[in-house]
Motif scaffolding. Structure first.
Motif, mmCIF file in Angstrom:
data_model
loop_
_atom_site.group_PDB
_atom_site.id
_atom_site.type_symbol
_atom_site.label_atom_id
_atom_site.label_comp_id
_atom_site.label_asym_id
_atom_site.label_seq_id
_atom_site.Cartn_x
_atom_site.Cartn_y
_atom_site.Cartn_z
ATOM 1 N N LEU A 1 38.291 48.936 34.826
ATOM 2 C CA LEU A 1 37.161 49.837 35.007
ATOM 3 C C LEU A 1 36.018 49.137 35.739
ATOM 4 O O LEU A 1 35.295 49.742 36.524
ATOM 5 C CB LEU A 1 36.675 50.331 33.639
ATOM 6 C CG LEU A 1 35.668 51.484 33.603
ATOM 7 C CD1 LEU A 1 36.252 52.731 34.235
ATOM 8 C CD2 LEU A 1 35.258 51.775 32.170
ATOM 9 N N GLY A 2 35.891 47.829 35.501
ATOM 10 C CA GLY A 2 34.827 47.073 36.140
ATOM 11 C C GLY A 2 35.087 46.708 37.583
ATOM 12 O O GLY A 2 34.193 46.204 38.265
ATOM 13 N N GLY A 3 36.295 46.936 38.085
ATOM 14 C CA GLY A 3 36.556 46.705 39.498
ATOM 15 C C GLY A 3 37.531 45.595 39.815
ATOM 16 O O GLY A 3 37.789 45.316 40.987
ATOM 17 N N THR A 4 38.081 44.918 38.821
ATOM 18 C CA THR A 4 39.093 43.894 39.074
ATOM 19 C C THR A 4 40.409 44.570 39.440
ATOM 20 O O THR A 4 40.835 45.503 38.756
ATOM 21 C CB THR A 4 39.288 42.997 37.843
ATOM 22 O OG1 THR A 4 38.074 42.275 37.599
ATOM 23 C CG2 THR A 4 40.417 42.011 38.052
ATOM 24 N N SER A 5 41.034 44.114 40.504
ATOM 25 C CA SER A 5 42.247 44.757 40.999
ATOM 26 C C SER A 5 43.460 44.359 40.176
ATOM 27 O O SER A 5 43.678 43.167 39.918
ATOM 28 C CB SER A 5 42.486 44.375 42.465
ATOM 29 O OG SER A 5 43.742 44.843 42.908
ATOM 30 N N LEU A 6 44.254 45.331 39.780
ATOM 31 C CA LEU A 6 45.490 45.056 39.052
ATOM 32 C C LEU A 6 46.511 44.330 39.924
ATOM 33 O O LEU A 6 47.453 43.735 39.400
ATOM 34 C CB LEU A 6 46.102 46.365 38.535
ATOM 35 C CG LEU A 6 45.520 46.921 37.232
ATOM 36 C CD1 LEU A 6 46.048 48.324 36.976
ATOM 37 C CD2 LEU A 6 45.836 46.018 36.060
ATOM 38 N N MET A 7 46.322 44.388 41.238
ATOM 39 C CA MET A 7 47.222 43.702 42.160
ATOM 40 C C MET A 7 46.839 42.234 42.344
ATOM 41 O O MET A 7 47.557 41.466 42.971
ATOM 42 C CB MET A 7 47.218 44.403 43.530
ATOM 43 C CG MET A 7 47.667 45.851 43.495
ATOM 44 S SD MET A 7 49.390 46.058 42.969
ATOM 45 C CE MET A 7 49.147 46.642 41.280
ATOM 46 N N GLY A 8 45.684 41.843 41.795
ATOM 47 C CA GLY A 8 45.222 40.468 41.937
ATOM 48 C C GLY A 8 44.406 40.263 43.198
ATOM 49 O O GLY A 8 44.385 41.108 44.102
ATOM 50 N N GLY A 9 43.725 39.121 43.266
ATOM 51 C CA GLY A 9 42.986 38.767 44.466
ATOM 52 C C GLY A 9 41.557 39.256 44.526
ATOM 53 O O GLY A 9 40.803 38.867 45.418
ATOM 54 N N ARG A 10 41.157 40.112 43.602
ATOM 55 C CA ARG A 10 39.778 40.596 43.558
ATOM 56 C C ARG A 10 39.360 40.744 42.113
ATOM 57 O O ARG A 10 40.039 41.427 41.337
ATOM 58 C CB ARG A 10 39.632 41.930 44.289
ATOM 59 C CG ARG A 10 38.180 42.370 44.460
ATOM 60 C CD ARG A 10 38.025 43.669 45.244
ATOM 61 N NE ARG A 10 38.457 44.835 44.481
ATOM 62 C CZ ARG A 10 39.513 45.584 44.749
ATOM 63 N NH1 ARG A 10 40.280 45.254 45.779
ATOM 64 N NH2 ARG A 10 39.843 46.628 44.026
ATOM 65 N N ALA A 11 38.255 40.102 41.739
ATOM 66 C CA ALA A 11 37.818 40.147 40.342
ATOM 67 C C ALA A 11 36.309 40.045 40.264
ATOM 68 O O ALA A 11 35.669 39.449 41.138
ATOM 69 C CB ALA A 11 38.455 39.001 39.553
ATOM 70 N N THR A 12 35.746 40.613 39.225
ATOM 71 C CA THR A 12 34.310 40.551 39.013
ATOM 72 C C THR A 12 34.001 40.505 37.527
ATOM 73 O O THR A 12 34.378 41.424 36.787
ATOM 74 C CB THR A 12 33.580 41.753 39.663
ATOM 75 O OG1 THR A 12 32.267 41.866 39.123
ATOM 76 C CG2 THR A 12 34.330 43.052 39.437
ATOM 77 N N VAL A 13 33.339 39.459 37.099
ATOM 78 C CA VAL A 13 32.962 39.322 35.697
ATOM 79 C C VAL A 13 31.853 40.312 35.343
ATOM 80 O O VAL A 13 31.842 40.889 34.250
ATOM 81 C CB VAL A 13 32.518 37.874 35.398
ATOM 82 C CG1 VAL A 13 31.906 37.764 34.006
ATOM 83 C CG2 VAL A 13 33.707 36.930 35.509
ATOM 84 N N ILE A 14 30.917 40.523 36.284
ATOM 85 C CA ILE A 14 29.843 41.493 36.048
ATOM 86 C C ILE A 14 30.436 42.879 35.789
ATOM 87 O O ILE A 14 30.017 43.609 34.884
ATOM 88 C CB ILE A 14 28.874 41.546 37.245
ATOM 89 C CG1 ILE A 14 28.214 40.189 37.468
ATOM 90 C CG2 ILE A 14 27.814 42.623 37.031
ATOM 91 C CD1 ILE A 14 27.345 39.729 36.332
ATOM 92 N N GLY A 15 31.420 43.247 36.595
ATOM 93 C CA GLY A 15 32.077 44.538 36.403
ATOM 94 C C GLY A 15 32.778 44.625 35.058
ATOM 95 O O GLY A 15 32.751 45.661 34.390
ATOM 96 N N THR A 16 33.409 43.529 34.648
ATOM 97 C CA THR A 16 34.079 43.507 33.342
ATOM 98 C C THR A 16 33.080 43.720 32.212
ATOM 99 O O THR A 16 33.349 44.463 31.263
ATOM 100 C CB THR A 16 34.807 42.163 33.145
ATOM 101 O OG1 THR A 16 35.856 42.055 34.116
ATOM 102 C CG2 THR A 16 35.407 42.067 31.745
ATOM 103 N N ILE A 17 31.912 43.085 32.314
ATOM 104 C CA ILE A 17 30.869 43.265 31.295
ATOM 105 C C ILE A 17 30.450 44.731 31.224
ATOM 106 O O ILE A 17 30.339 45.315 30.141
ATOM 107 C CB ILE A 17 29.658 42.369 31.609
ATOM 108 C CG1 ILE A 17 30.047 40.894 31.499
ATOM 109 C CG2 ILE A 17 28.493 42.681 30.673
ATOM 110 C CD1 ILE A 17 28.989 39.939 32.017
ATOM 111 N N LEU A 18 30.223 45.335 32.396
ATOM 112 C CA LEU A 18 29.821 46.746 32.435
ATOM 113 C C LEU A 18 30.938 47.652 31.909
ATOM 114 O O LEU A 18 30.681 48.646 31.226
ATOM 115 C CB LEU A 18 29.452 47.139 33.864
ATOM 116 C CG LEU A 18 28.142 46.549 34.398
ATOM 117 C CD1 LEU A 18 28.024 46.800 35.901
ATOM 118 C CD2 LEU A 18 26.952 47.155 33.663
ATOM 119 N N GLY A 19 32.187 47.308 32.238
ATOM 120 C CA GLY A 19 33.306 48.100 31.738
ATOM 121 C C GLY A 19 33.408 48.053 30.229
ATOM 122 O O GLY A 19 33.624 49.076 29.571
ATOM 123 N N ALA A 20 33.234 46.858 29.656
ATOM 124 C CA ALA A 20 33.285 46.718 28.197
ATOM 125 C C ALA A 20 32.123 47.458 27.541
ATOM 126 O O ALA A 20 32.295 48.120 26.508
ATOM 127 C CB ALA A 20 33.250 45.233 27.822
#
Length: 335
Positions: free
Chosen positions: A266-285
Motif C-alpha cells: 500500500l505504501g508503494g513498494t513493488s512486489l516485483m522488487g527493485g523499488r521500495a520506500t520506508v516512508i510509504g510503509t509507515i503511511l501504509g501501516a
C-alpha cells in the motif's frame, strides 16, 4: 553518417519525474488524511489523546515487521511466515521466563531464535533457489504448529513486575514504549535503505539479481540477509506483544502477515522488487491501523470490518497503480 538528434528537455518534465517517483507515497498520504478527517467527523472519540495513543500502541508490532518486510519485498521476495514467527517467539519467550530464565536473557534468546529462523528460510530461498513464497508458506504452517504444540493451545502467563512488562505496557513522557520502538525501527530502516551501501545493494538485487551478481555484489547473501532481518523483527514484535498482554499465546498474530504485506505494498513498494520506500510503509501501516480503529469506534460489526478494510486496501492499491501507470505513460510521451 547519421547525426544524433538532441531535443531540449520539456518544461515541466522534472515535476512529472518528481510526481512519478513519489506518486504512490503522496496518494497514500492523502488517503490516510482523508480517513482521519472522516473518522474525526464521524466520532468525537477518534481524535482524543487516549485513542491516538491506543492506535500507536496497537500499530507498533505491525510497523516493526513491515519495515523489515520492505527489505524482503524490495529484493523480489516475500515472507508469509512472519505471523507464525511472532506467535512462536511470543510463546517461547513466555515459556523460557516461566522456567526461571531472567527476562533480559530470554529476550536475547528470542531475538536470536527469530534471526535463526530467518537465516534458515533465507538459505533455502537464496542458495537452494526455492521461491520464497513456497519456503515461507511452509514456515507459516510449521512454525505455527510448533507454537501450538509447545503451549498445547493455552496462553502461558508471564510474571508481572519483573521489568519485562515495560516494553509493551510502559510509557516514556506519555508515549507508549512500543511506539518508541517502532519509531526507532523505522529510522534504522530508512537510513539503512536510503543511506547505506547495503540498502543500494538490496534495491539492485531486486531490480536485476543477475546483473547485481555480475557487478560483484553478493546477491545470494543479500537475498538471505533480508530474511534474517525479517525473522529478528518478527521476534521483536512477538516480545512486544507478550509484554503488552502479560502472556505468550500460540494464537497470537493470526492473519498478521496479510496486514504487514498490505502495509508495505500500500505504501508503494513493488512486489516485483527493485523499488521500495520506508516512508510509504509507515503511511501504509498507519492507514491500516487507523481504518481498523475508526471502524470499531463507528460500531461496525467486527465481521464486516475485515470486509471493509480489505475492499478499501484493494481500491487504494488499484488507484495507486492506475495513477502510477498514467504518470509513466505521460513521461514517455514527453520524450
Amino acid at each position: 553518417m547519421n547525426a544524433s538528434v538532441y531535443t531540449e528537455r520539456q518544461k515541466g518534465s522534472k515535476y512529472q519525474d518528481f510526481l512519478l517517483s513519489h506518486a504512490q507515497v503522496a496518494s497514500i498520504a492523502v488517503f490516510f488524511v482523508l480517513c482521519c478527517v472522516l473518522f474525526s467527523l464521524s466520532t468525537q472519540s477518534f481524535l482524543t489523546g487516549a485513542n491516538i495513543l491506543n492506535i500507536l500502541r496497537q500499530l507498533a508490532p505491525m510497523l516493526i515487521v513491515a519495515i523489515a518486510m520492505t527489505f524482503v519485498i524490495a529484493t523480489g521476495g516475500i515472507d508469509l511466515s512472519v505471523g507464525s514467527v511472532v506467535a512462536l517467539t511470543n510463546s517461547l519467550a513466555a515459556i523460557v521466563m516461566q522456567a526461571g530464565v531472567p527476562w533480559p536473557l530470554a529476550m536475547v534468546i528470542t531475538l536470536l531464535l527469530g534471526a535463526g529462523i530467518g537465516f534458515i528460510q533465507g538459505w533455502f530461498s537464496a542458495s537452494q533457489a526455492i521461491p520464497s513464497f513456497i519456503v515461507t508458506l511452509a514456515g507459516l504452517s510449521t512454525l505455527r504448529g510448533i507454537a501450538l504444540y509447545s503451549t498445547q493451545g493455552f496462553s502461558v502467563p508471564i510474571e508481572p513486575g519483573t521489568g519485562f512488562d515495560f516494553f509493551g505496557a510502559g510509557t516514556v513522557a506519555g508515549v507508549p514504549v512500543p511506539a518508541i520502538i517502532a519509531v526507532l525501527a523505522s529510522i534504522v530502516g530508512y537510513v539503512a535503505l536510503n543511506r547505506t551501501r547495503y540498502g543500494r545493494q538490496v534495491i539492485a538485487v531486486g531490480s536485476n539479481s543477475e546483473a547485481a551478481r555480475r557487478a560483484g555484489m553478493p546477491a545470494l547473501i543479500i537475498k538471505a540477509s533480508v530474511f534474517v532481518i525479517s525473522g529478528a523483527a518478527s521476534a521483536l514484535a512477538g516480545l512486544v506483544l507478550a509484554s503488552r498482554l502479560g502472556s505468550g499465546s500460540s494464537n497470537a498474530a493470526s492473519g498478521f502477515e496479510l496486514d504487514v504485506i498490505a502495509a508495505v505494498v500500500l505504501g508503494g513498494t513493488s512486489l516485483m522488487g527493485g523499488r521500495a520506500t520506508v516512508i510509504g510503509t509507515i503511511l501504509g501501516a498507519l492507514t491500516i491501523a487507523t481504518l481498523g480503529n475508526g471502524l470499531i469506534l463507528l460500531h461496525v460489526s467486527p465481521f464486516f470490518t475485515q470486509i471493509v478494510t480489505g475492499v478499501i486496501i484493494l481500491l487504494a492499491i488499484w488507484s495507486n497503480a492506475r495513477f502510477f501507470s498514467k504518470l509513466r505513460t505521460a513521461r514517455k510521451g514527453k520524450k
